[in-house]
Design a protein around this motif. Structure first.
Motif, mmCIF file in Angstrom:
data_model
loop_
_atom_site.group_PDB
_atom_site.id
_atom_site.type_symbol
_atom_site.label_atom_id
_atom_site.label_comp_id
_atom_site.label_asym_id
_atom_site.label_seq_id
_atom_site.Cartn_x
_atom_site.Cartn_y
_atom_site.Cartn_z
ATOM 1 N N PRO A 212 0.890 -1.262 -0.020
ATOM 2 C CA PRO A 212 0.106 0.032 0.099
ATOM 3 C C PRO A 212 0.809 1.325 -0.040
ATOM 4 N N HIS A 213 0.727 2.293 -0.870
ATOM 5 C CA HIS A 213 1.088 3.686 -0.887
ATOM 6 C C HIS A 213 0.610 4.366 0.228
ATOM 7 N N VAL A 214 1.290 5.670 0.268
ATOM 8 C CA VAL A 214 0.895 6.439 1.291
ATOM 9 C C VAL A 214 -0.520 6.965 1.290
ATOM 10 N N GLY A 215 -1.099 6.967 -0.013
ATOM 11 C CA GLY A 215 -2.445 7.514 -0.368
ATOM 12 C C GLY A 215 -3.279 6.379 0.443
ATOM 13 N N ASN A 216 -3.235 5.160 0.296
ATOM 14 C CA ASN A 216 -3.949 4.245 0.971
ATOM 15 C C ASN A 216 -3.769 4.230 2.477
ATOM 16 N N THR A 217 -2.478 4.616 2.876
ATOM 17 C CA THR A 217 -2.034 4.678 4.310
ATOM 18 C C THR A 217 -2.949 5.813 4.981
ATOM 19 N N VAL B 219 -15.887 -9.096 -7.640
ATOM 20 C CA VAL B 219 -15.275 -8.890 -6.721
ATOM 21 C C VAL B 219 -16.031 -7.596 -5.615
ATOM 22 N N TRP B 220 -16.731 -6.761 -6.260
ATOM 23 C CA TRP B 220 -17.442 -5.895 -5.328
ATOM 24 C C TRP B 220 -18.430 -6.248 -4.473
ATOM 25 N N ILE B 221 -19.191 -7.432 -5.040
ATOM 26 C CA ILE B 221 -20.316 -8.095 -4.041
ATOM 27 C C ILE B 221 -19.573 -8.640 -2.957
ATOM 28 N N ASN C 254 -19.632 -6.905 1.053
ATOM 29 C CA ASN C 254 -20.111 -7.543 2.361
ATOM 30 C C ASN C 254 -19.436 -7.730 3.473
ATOM 31 N N ASN C 255 -17.898 -7.660 3.202
ATOM 32 C CA ASN C 255 -17.119 -7.537 4.552
ATOM 33 C C ASN C 255 -17.678 -6.794 5.702
ATOM 34 N N TYR C 256 -18.260 -5.742 5.462
ATOM 35 C CA TYR C 256 -18.703 -5.066 6.765
ATOM 36 C C TYR C 256 -19.869 -5.779 7.432
ATOM 37 N N VAL D 281 -14.279 6.097 2.754
ATOM 38 C CA VAL D 281 -13.705 5.514 1.746
ATOM 39 C C VAL D 281 -13.172 6.632 0.699
ATOM 40 N N GLY D 282 -12.421 6.184 -0.040
ATOM 41 C CA GLY D 282 -11.908 7.208 -0.892
ATOM 42 C C GLY D 282 -12.900 7.524 -2.106
ATOM 43 N N LYS D 283 -12.515 8.898 -2.669
ATOM 44 C CA LYS D 283 -13.430 9.125 -3.527
ATOM 45 C C LYS D 283 -13.726 8.573 -4.914
ATOM 46 N N ASP D 284 -12.939 7.623 -5.423
ATOM 47 C CA ASP D 284 -12.986 6.849 -6.397
ATOM 48 C C ASP D 284 -13.750 5.677 -6.127
ATOM 49 N N SER E 162 -10.640 12.765 -0.162
ATOM 50 C CA SER E 162 -9.934 13.075 -1.217
ATOM 51 C C SER E 162 -8.639 12.331 -1.367
ATOM 52 N N TRP E 163 -7.979 12.643 -2.119
ATOM 53 C CA TRP E 163 -6.771 11.773 -2.550
ATOM 54 C C TRP E 163 -5.484 12.513 -2.490
ATOM 55 N N TYR E 164 -4.466 11.977 -2.047
ATOM 56 C CA TYR E 164 -3.184 12.503 -1.950
ATOM 57 C C TYR E 164 -2.512 12.321 -3.359
ATOM 58 N N LYS F 258 -1.426 11.950 -10.033
ATOM 59 C CA LYS F 258 -2.033 10.586 -9.302
ATOM 60 C C LYS F 258 -0.567 9.872 -9.125
ATOM 61 N N MET F 259 -0.680 9.308 -7.832
ATOM 62 C CA MET F 259 0.688 8.347 -7.731
ATOM 63 C C MET F 259 0.373 7.113 -8.368
ATOM 64 N N SER F 260 1.223 6.734 -9.222
ATOM 65 C CA SER F 260 1.160 5.253 -9.860
ATOM 66 C C SER F 260 2.516 4.449 -10.053
HETATM 67 N N1 MSP Z 1 -10.726 -2.795 -2.467
HETATM 68 C C1 MSP Z 1 -11.160 -1.567 -2.994
HETATM 69 C C2 MSP Z 1 -12.194 -1.248 -2.060
HETATM 70 C C3 MSP Z 1 -13.160 -2.159 -1.545
HETATM 71 S S1 MSP Z 1 -14.124 -1.828 0.014
HETATM 72 C C4 MSP Z 1 -15.181 -2.815 -0.058
HETATM 73 C C5 MSP Z 1 -10.113 -0.591 -3.203
HETATM 74 N N2 MSP Z 1 -8.917 -0.786 -2.930
HETATM 75 S S2 MSP Z 1 -7.605 0.128 -3.075
HETATM 76 O O1 MSP Z 1 -6.529 -0.704 -2.216
HETATM 77 O O2 MSP Z 1 -7.426 0.356 -4.333
HETATM 78 O O3 MSP Z 1 -7.626 1.540 -2.180
HETATM 79 C C6 MSP Z 1 -8.025 1.303 -0.648
HETATM 80 C C7 MSP Z 1 -8.363 2.675 -0.588
HETATM 81 O O4 MSP Z 1 -7.282 3.791 -0.587
HETATM 82 C C8 MSP Z 1 -9.696 3.249 -1.179
HETATM 83 O O5 MSP Z 1 -10.609 3.949 -0.388
HETATM 84 C C9 MSP Z 1 -8.962 4.403 -2.260
HETATM 85 O O6 MSP Z 1 -9.933 5.438 -2.432
HETATM 86 C C10 MSP Z 1 -8.028 4.764 -1.328
HETATM 87 N N3 MSP Z 1 -6.789 5.657 -1.951
HETATM 88 C C11 MSP Z 1 -6.124 4.933 -3.119
HETATM 89 N N4 MSP Z 1 -5.293 6.091 -3.676
HETATM 90 C C12 MSP Z 1 -5.266 7.097 -2.733
HETATM 91 C C13 MSP Z 1 -4.631 8.466 -2.739
HETATM 92 N N5 MSP Z 1 -3.899 8.514 -3.474
HETATM 93 N N6 MSP Z 1 -4.855 9.118 -1.788
HETATM 94 C C14 MSP Z 1 -5.959 8.914 -0.871
HETATM 95 N N7 MSP Z 1 -6.634 7.733 -1.042
HETATM 96 C C15 MSP Z 1 -6.233 6.918 -1.526
HETATM 97 O O7 MSP Z 1 -10.286 0.302 -3.797
#
Ligand code: MSP
Length: 530
Positions: free
Chosen positions: A38-43, A245-247, A251-253, A280-283, A311-313, A319-321
């Motif tokens: 996971p990158h810093v955005g996910n974190t 995969v979304w279904i 449902n994890n919740y 959750v993230g905006k995407d 929002s996103w970092y 965008k980080m990629s």
């Molecule tokens: N697996 C799905 C979520 C399923 S929830 C039932 C998913 N995973 S993810 O690993 O791609 O993203 C996890 C979270 O990190 C999401 O909420 C996503 O929006 C968030 N982010 C991803 N990139 C981000 C940034 N650059 N900045 C902030 N949050 C970011 O989506």
């Protein structure tokens, strides 16, 4: 770690009876894909949720905080293949990495869930079957663009000159049998829910975007099965298909809380359902705002109270990629700058409704200005003065002066501001208010000039009051900082030698006890050289 978790889960279950008086709060983050580290955005998302969870606990809520990993899908199957590992071995490795990162960030989740857990798979299988039996899921035909080498469906808008956006090879128009969810059946109820609960989704601007882009043009039924890959939960009555995969993920919740398809839910479920806050993230707001409530309506379960789409970092405005090679990882930052400095940056630099920027230069700037010069310096010089002038003993605050009022009023007002901001999940603004109090304390030092009071023996009592006001304001800062920078807050409270760390202890300005001795420790934050 596993032991720690089991202990935590046991504690939650043991507490079920005791905490009847406390209001419950179920907070869930999105579950991260186990496609890579996971990158810093996910974190950011787990740190943000952690600050909210800790604040709710301070407010006296009985909090259940769930996070975890989303482990199925084609992309993960491919990644495992590339790494020459079985899919299970691959996700085991990444899930450990994600958990290690969440622990490194000192996040206080109660449960870390994984969608490859057999119990979750069984419950998702049952949910899918129930929705099929009641006619909400039906067998239809998926028609669309398909990339055979990547084994993936592509939407019209993703095509690049008719080619696959991933591998660049030509996509073909295909059609295959697939199961669909009748979203259309529930859309009116969903819209009614949005109208009756205007704050169901925040920020409002994001909610409106989704209504305009996905609901107003007419909601299509959702394809909820795939035959193009195997790494997923099979449809029990038609094993060529795996559940989309979304279904599975959404449902994890429910499943990990102890949801039961027959209605024999666990005690944990009875106590904590529904989710009070989804972070959750905006995407992925669309999935949480449309598909998830509709699944719950179809199952006859209560809907979540609120969804906050953060929002996103971005880094240097983009965008980080992986392909741009601009990924930033929180563990590298922690090694360079320390845990609480990274938590501070992440929590303070993301506006409520707009994207935030993260670069090494910006982090260094914030550490130097806000943490080293402002907060760290305030604590260090106040404690040092109290040691120098009074051997560390906290003095009485009897010798008052009108100049004190502004500081004391701001300390009290900051408690209210933080409360309002945190109740609205405006986390960066809450943190800003605390740092403003620290700034105001530094100004009070300039106004009162304790070093010059110390030169005049007749002013010692006044000096004692000035230092009391500063130390007590610092206690306010430390108590309020607990959800954001728990270790720093603890270090400050230790230096103040006080256990008065509850929100209630901030109802009066005067929690520090006279004659108690403060102690000096290492500086909280060092300036960093660019
Ligand atoms: N697996 C799905 C979520 C399923 S929830 C039932 C998913 N995973 S993810 O690993 O791609 O993203 C996890 C979270 O990190 C999401 O909420 C996503 O929006 C968030 N982010 C991803 N990139 C981000 C940034 N650059 N900045 C902030 N949050 C970011 O989506």
């Amino acid at each position: 770690m596993r032991k720690k978790l089991i202990k935590k889960e046991k504690a939650i279950i043991d507490n079920l009876g005791d905490d009847k008086m406390k209001e419950k709060f179920y907070l869930a983050t999105a579950i991260a894909y186990t496609s890579g580290k996971p990158h810093v955005g996910n974190t950011y998302e787990i740190v943000l949720s952690d600050a909210i969870a800790r604040y709710k606990r301070l407010q006296g809520y009985d909090v259940y905080f769930q996070t975890g990993t989303d482990e199925h899908g084609l992309k993960i199957e491919h990644k495992a293949h590339e790494a020459n590992l079985s899919s299970q071995a691959y996700v085991d490795g990444i899930a450990n990495e994600i958990k290690r990162m969440w622990d490194l960030m000192n996040t206080s989740y109660d449960k870390f869930v994984r969608t490859t857990d057999p119990l979750h798979k069984q419950k998702v299988t049952e949910i899918f079957k129930k929705l099929y039996d009641q006619g909400d899921i039906y067998l239809g035909k998926y028609e669309g663009w398909y990339c055979t080498p990547c084994e993936s469906f592509i939407t019209e808008s993703q095509l690049i000159d008719g080619n696959c956006p991933d591998c660049g090879r030509p996509a073909t128009l295909t059609s295959e049998p697939a199961y669909f969810f009748k979203l259309s059946k529930y859309v009116d109820r969903l819209v009614e829910h949005f109208e009756k609960h205007p704050n169901f989704v925040e920020p409002i601007s994001r909610k409106n975007e989704i209504i305009n882009n996905f609901i107003k043009p007419g909601l299509q039924d959702l394809c909820v099965s795939r035959t193009s890959f195997k790494w997923g939960i099979p449809v029990s009555f038609d094993e060529k298909h795996v559940i989309y995969v979304w279904i599975d993920a959404l449902n994890n919740y429910l499943t990990f809380l102890g949801y039961d398809i027959e209605g024999n839910h666990s005690e944990l479920y009875k106590k904590f359902w529904p989710v009070d806050l989804h972070v959750v993230g905006k995407d992925i707001l669309r999935f949480h705002m449309i598909y998830w409530p509709i699944i719950l309506m179809a199952l006859g379960e209560e809907l979540p109270k609120k969804i906050y789409a953060h929002s996103w970092y971005l880094t240097s405005n983009s965008k980080m990629s992986k392909s741009k090679g601009n990924l930033i990882y929180a563990d590298d930052l922690v090694e360079l700058y320390g845990l609480d400095a990274v938590r501070y940056y992440l929590l303070s630099q993301m506006p409520f409704a707009n994207d935030g920027l993260i670069t090494q230069d910006l982090i260094v700037e914030k550490i130097n200005s806000d943490l080293a010069n402002n907060l760290g310096n305030l604590v260090n010089r106040t404690i040092t003065m109290n040691l120098k002038y009074f051997d560390g003993k906290i003095q009485s605050n009897k010798n008052k002066d009108p100049v004190d009022d502004d500081l004391i009023n701001l300390a009290k007002k900051t408690v209210k501001i933080v409360d309002e901001k945190m109740n609205a999940y405006h986390v960066s603004e809450a943190l800003e208010a605390i740092l403003n109090l620290s700034k105001r304390c530094n100004k009070y030092i300039d106004e009162t000039m304790p070093w010059s009071l110390a030169k005049d023996v007749t002013k010692l009592e006044r000096l004692g009051t000035v230092l009391y006001n500063l130390l007590e304001s610092i206690r306010f800062i430390a108590v309020l900082l607990q959800p954001f920078m728990p270790q720093t807050s603890e270090k400050i409270l230790q230096q103040l030698n006080t256990e008065a760390n509850s929100l209630e202890s901030l109802s009066t300005f005067g929690g520090l006890k006279e004659a108690c001795e403060v102690k000096l420790s290492d500086p909280l934050f060092m300036r960093v050289n660019k």
